[in-house]
Scaffold this active site. Sequence first.
Site, PDB file in Angstrom:
ATOM      1  N   ARG A   1      23.429  40.641  43.494  1.00  0.00           N
ATOM      2  CA  ARG A   1      22.596  39.740  43.150  1.00  0.00           C
ATOM      3  C   ARG A   1      22.998  39.347  41.375  1.00  0.00           C
ATOM      4  NH1 ARG A   1      17.714  36.951  43.927  1.00  0.00           N
ATOM      5  NH2 ARG A   1      15.891  37.625  42.800  1.00  0.00           N
TER       6      ARG A   1
ATOM      7  N   THR B   1      17.837  29.303  49.670  1.00  0.00           N
ATOM      8  CA  THR B   1      18.509  30.521  50.231  1.00  0.00           C
ATOM      9  C   THR B   1      19.173  30.372  51.492  1.00  0.00           C
ATOM     10  OG1 THR B   1      16.988  31.897  48.973  1.00  0.00           O
ATOM     11  CG2 THR B   1      18.075  32.992  50.696  1.00  0.00           C
TER      12      THR B   1
ATOM     13  N   THR C   1      21.776  32.990  47.612  1.00  0.00           N
ATOM     14  CA  THR C   1      20.962  32.039  47.142  1.00  0.00           C
ATOM     15  C   THR C   1      21.338  31.486  45.892  1.00  0.00           C
ATOM     16  OG1 THR C   1      18.551  31.524  46.835  1.00  0.00           O
ATOM     17  CG2 THR C   1      19.612  33.594  46.245  1.00  0.00           C
TER      18      THR C   1
ATOM     19  N   ASN D   1      18.648  30.488  44.341  1.00  0.00           N
ATOM     20  CA  ASN D   1      17.034  30.326  44.250  1.00  0.00           C
ATOM     21  C   ASN D   1      16.495  29.025  44.685  1.00  0.00           C
ATOM     22  OD1 ASN D   1      14.722  31.337  43.726  1.00  0.00           O
ATOM     23  ND2 ASN D   1      14.445  30.762  41.695  1.00  0.00           N
TER      24      ASN D   1
ATOM     25  N   ASP E   1      12.788  34.495  39.042  1.00  0.00           N
ATOM     26  CA  ASP E   1      12.388  35.559  39.918  1.00  0.00           C
ATOM     27  C   ASP E   1      12.109  36.703  39.311  1.00  0.00           C
ATOM     28  OD1 ASP E   1      12.679  34.409  42.453  1.00  0.00           O
ATOM     29  OD2 ASP E   1      14.423  35.380  43.195  1.00  0.00           O
TER      30      ASP E   1
ATOM     31  N   SER F   1      13.954  40.604  44.097  1.00  0.00           N
ATOM     32  CA  SER F   1      14.369  39.411  45.209  1.00  0.00           C
ATOM     33  C   SER F   1      13.452  39.998  46.263  1.00  0.00           C
ATOM     34  CB  SER F   1      15.841  39.655  45.575  1.00  0.00           C
ATOM     35  OG  SER F   1      15.820  38.711  46.703  1.00  0.00           O
ATOM     36  N   SER F   2      13.165  39.040  47.342  1.00  0.00           N
ATOM     37  CA  SER F   2      12.646  39.045  48.631  1.00  0.00           C
ATOM     38  C   SER F   2      13.785  39.257  49.685  1.00  0.00           C
ATOM     39  CB  SER F   2      11.590  38.084  48.996  1.00  0.00           C
ATOM     40  OG  SER F   2      10.537  38.092  48.116  1.00  0.00           O
TER      41      SER F   2
HETATM   42  N1  GLY Z   1      15.420  33.810  44.828  1.00  0.00           N
HETATM   43  C1  GLY Z   1      14.527  34.490  46.252  1.00  0.00           C
HETATM   44  C2  GLY Z   1      14.713  35.687  46.254  1.00  0.00           C
HETATM   45  O1  GLY Z   1      15.459  36.311  46.049  1.00  0.00           O
HETATM   46  O2  GLY Z   1      14.087  36.320  47.151  1.00  0.00           O
END
Ligand code: GLY
Length: 568
Positions: free
Chosen positions: A103, A380, A398, A400, A422, A451-452
């Site tokens: 990340r 993503t 991603t 984003n 985020d 993040s998701s």
């Molecule tokens: N940028 C979307 C996520 O990281 O979930």
Amino acid sequence: MLRLVFSLVVTVLALLPPPAWAESAVEARHGMVVAQEARAARIGLDVLERGGNAVDAAVATGFAMAVTYPRAGNIGGGGYMIIRLGERPRGPIGPRNIAIDYRETAPAAATREMFLDEKGNADPKKSRDSAHAIGVPGTVAGLALAHERYGSGRLTLAELIAPAIALARDGFPVEDDIADSLPRARTRFARWPASAKIFLRPDGNVLAPGDMLVQRDLADTLEAVAQRGPSSFYEGPIAEKLAAAVQDAGGIMTADDLKNYRAHLRQPVRGRYRGHEIISMPPSSSGGVVLIEMLNVLEGFKLGDQDDASRLHLMIEAMRRAYADRAVYLGDPAVVSAPLARLMSKRYAAKLRTGINPDRATPSREIRGDVLLPREGDNTTHFSVIDRYGNAVSNTYTLNFSYGVGMVAEGTGVLLNNELDDFAARPAAPNAYGLIGGEANAPGPNKRPLSSMSPTIVLKNGRPLIVTGSPGGSRIITAVLQIIVNVIDRGMSAAEAVAAPRIHHQWSPDRVLVEQSLPNEIVTALEGRGHKIERRPPGTSANTILVTPRGFIGAADPRTRGSLAAGY
Ligand code: GLY
């Protein structure tokens, strides 16, 4: 007469095109890559056919998509990889389940207030459209780490990056999802001359279908990584150019931020669901924790026996509760100590279940907090890989937003992210996906925004059964949940599980997003239980592999033009 009608019907059915989901499923015996872009999927497949393992193929696909799928594939962003090894690694005994967290991080000069306006309100322009939004990219470090530690050793990093370099240098025609997505990014590219040079025609319009997308600077950057390894990206001329471009645009990233970037090996989070083992991403992504919390809640219900509306109602209630916990507890584990064991415990799930009324929606405000306005977006990309050695890789990464902040760093070809949106700019301010975060996800120096992303591998009897994940911002985790429920509870094939209409609830705002393809009578039944429904176009794309006794079935998500399941 009856026989004539019957044979006519059979003939007509045979002439009809197969349903979209049937076309998107591919069977293979030895290896498979399912990705949102066909060239990159084939590059990964070629690596498998040459004897590389799933990690090698994932690394090659990841670098290729930075070229062929620039709306989300990247080396200027970040992401997450889950690896399941077929055998214990040689040497000192290591784990078979691995999570790589690559990340992006906030620069060292980031502050708690960096995304607020002068009145102290969250300022989305700063967190989405300015150079302050750019996180220190993690992809090069993450993919290189995966290759170094878990690659087969049969293919060098340079060999895995070579196809990406060739595609960047020679170019390829704009088509499929890139052609669909470029027009929406035109104004973002027009702001930055280095981006306009690549993605816009001389008349200021974006490249059109059939135009060649050529990225020579990106080819040079990839060549440097191929020849000299990841440090060539994080130190020296490339890092200096990246930092200079961000600073020239008003941002705060420095060459030291790049030098100090590290991808982390983490222990995946693990859960059990109806005799299956769930392996998914731990914080700094919320994905795995929220997924396991939802599955634990749902395990107490006989989902397979429910009608569609009853099953979806229970799933919505599980989603609502898990996303409420996400907002309060989760953040970068370097800074925040979240009660992960409790959130993922069966006991906690049992407690949450007692609050679920099978006939009525629980208003989100009764669970906690306020209800705020939404804003959704697509972004993503996810790919799933499996090989003949029993290894599986699930990778989501991603920029984003689609094409990130839209800025290519001059002289590098690297398209940069706007990932720092985020963070929760201030407690209770929703990010671009309508997600609220508390202090746990406040911006801070060197911090990873929550993040998701939810790359996930489901095991049955210790072997991979499902390899899945999705793009879609906050909708990622519920998309993965639905793939798992569709396969395990509903007994669907890979293609059916991927194609089935999806829903999403994230506690706040208190409404259910449903895809257009969900039948009206189910929507009416959900409304009858008190749910507020909003129809939305799809924003997820769950490229999935299902393992069967005969081999692998890959299901490229038909929601994205150009997705491919490539197997052999
Ligand atoms: N940028 C979307 C996520 O990281 O979930």
